[in-house]
Enzyme design. Sequence first.
Site, PDB file in Angstrom:
ATOM      1  N   HIS A   1      -6.926  -6.296  -1.379  1.00 41.02           N
ATOM      2  CA  HIS A   1      -5.868  -5.314  -1.150  1.00 41.02           C
ATOM      3  C   HIS A   1      -4.911  -5.782  -0.063  1.00 41.02           C
ATOM      4  O   HIS A   1      -3.736  -5.439  -0.075  1.00 41.02           O
ATOM      5  CB  HIS A   1      -6.516  -3.986  -0.747  1.00 41.02           C
ATOM      6  CG  HIS A   1      -5.542  -2.892  -0.473  1.00 41.02           C
ATOM      7  ND1 HIS A   1      -4.873  -2.223  -1.471  1.00 41.02           N
ATOM      8  CD2 HIS A   1      -5.100  -2.356   0.701  1.00 41.02           C
ATOM      9  CE1 HIS A   1      -4.078  -1.313  -0.933  1.00 41.02           C
ATOM     10  NE2 HIS A   1      -4.191  -1.372   0.371  1.00 41.02           N
TER      11      HIS A   1
ATOM     12  N   ASP B   1       0.847  -1.180   0.000  1.00 42.70           N
ATOM     13  CA  ASP B   1       0.000   0.000   0.000  1.00 42.70           C
ATOM     14  C   ASP B   1       0.897   1.249   0.000  1.00 42.70           C
ATOM     15  O   ASP B   1       1.773   1.373  -0.846  1.00 42.70           O
ATOM     16  CB  ASP B   1      -0.947  -0.058   1.221  1.00 42.70           C
ATOM     17  CG  ASP B   1      -1.914   1.095   1.310  1.00 42.70           C
ATOM     18  OD1 ASP B   1      -2.867   1.138   0.527  1.00 42.70           O
ATOM     19  OD2 ASP B   1      -1.715   1.971   2.186  1.00 42.70           O
TER      20      ASP B   1
ATOM     21  N   TYR C   1      -1.700  11.411   2.700  1.00 44.72           N
ATOM     22  CA  TYR C   1      -2.600  11.634   1.564  1.00 44.72           C
ATOM     23  C   TYR C   1      -2.619  13.112   1.172  1.00 44.72           C
ATOM     24  O   TYR C   1      -2.631  13.462  -0.014  1.00 44.72           O
ATOM     25  CB  TYR C   1      -4.017  11.199   1.927  1.00 44.72           C
ATOM     26  CG  TYR C   1      -4.217   9.705   1.980  1.00 44.72           C
ATOM     27  CD1 TYR C   1      -4.606   8.990   0.852  1.00 44.72           C
ATOM     28  CD2 TYR C   1      -4.031   9.001   3.162  1.00 44.72           C
ATOM     29  CE1 TYR C   1      -4.811   7.619   0.900  1.00 44.72           C
ATOM     30  CE2 TYR C   1      -4.222   7.635   3.231  1.00 44.72           C
ATOM     31  CZ  TYR C   1      -4.615   6.944   2.090  1.00 44.72           C
ATOM     32  OH  TYR C   1      -4.800   5.585   2.146  1.00 44.72           O
TER      33      TYR C   1
END
Length: 288
Positions: free
Chosen positions: A267, A105, A212
């Site tokens: 994921h 990730d 982010y």
Amino acid sequence: MSDPAVSHRHIDLRGLRLHVAEAGPADGVPTIMLHGFPEFWFGWRHQIGPLAGSGLRLLIPDQRGYGLSDRPKGIAAYHLDRLAQDVIALADACGLARFNLVGHDWGGLVAFWVASFHPERVERLAALNACHPGVFGPYLRRHPGQALRSAYAGFFQLPLLPERVLTAREGRLLRALMRRSSAPGSFTEADLDVYAREWLRPGAVTAMLNWYRALAQLPRERHPPKIVAPTLILWGERDQALQAGLAEASLDLCERGRLQRFPQATHWVQHDAPEAVNAALIDFLGRS
């Protein structure tokens, strides 16, 4: 978390203090493993024993902002260049001229960035359900379906509200997101309790979200160099957040890249299919 095969220490990196879990023989092949959102070193718990047992020397940091590592203030502190420099500084502090690099990730994005800009340091690169940051923007513009999957990252750009939502009721939403986006049984309630204790540390979720925010708001190199290290991308095909096309696009930035798919995994591939992932990593990372 009390596995006697894992030792823990803090390492000072030029003003940043990282908590690092370590396992494996001191003379083993050095391998740095980078977790993603919203995990910490514990996210590699299924890999530590088998990989260390194969002869790899594992260094598994809580990346900046996570777990027991420092949480610098401000969005700029989480620029991708700084995240990559943490990896190089950790290697320097441990006396590693070259090392294997594994990332899942967000840890995979950092690993790709390190391999692009510090080719002289990375022996082999393995990325799990992560894409090269250099391909994400162009891919997003060409594939509306990925834009929909990434809508949550837009919510994360808001001030304060995401923190309140994600920490409410002992991290109930984050718990639910991890449970719903993984294969049944991959995360037990006990596992999620361990994660929640880290999320609820003061300032933790803000630091995690700043990764982010920095990626979306701060400029970075648009044309990163191709990766010269042998690269293995492991991809759980039931990923709800990322389309498999991102993995294929990432191969275009790898001179010697290979994609291995896991049709039944999500994921959270290293949690869903730990035995198969461990076998793939040991085979790849153990090559000379």
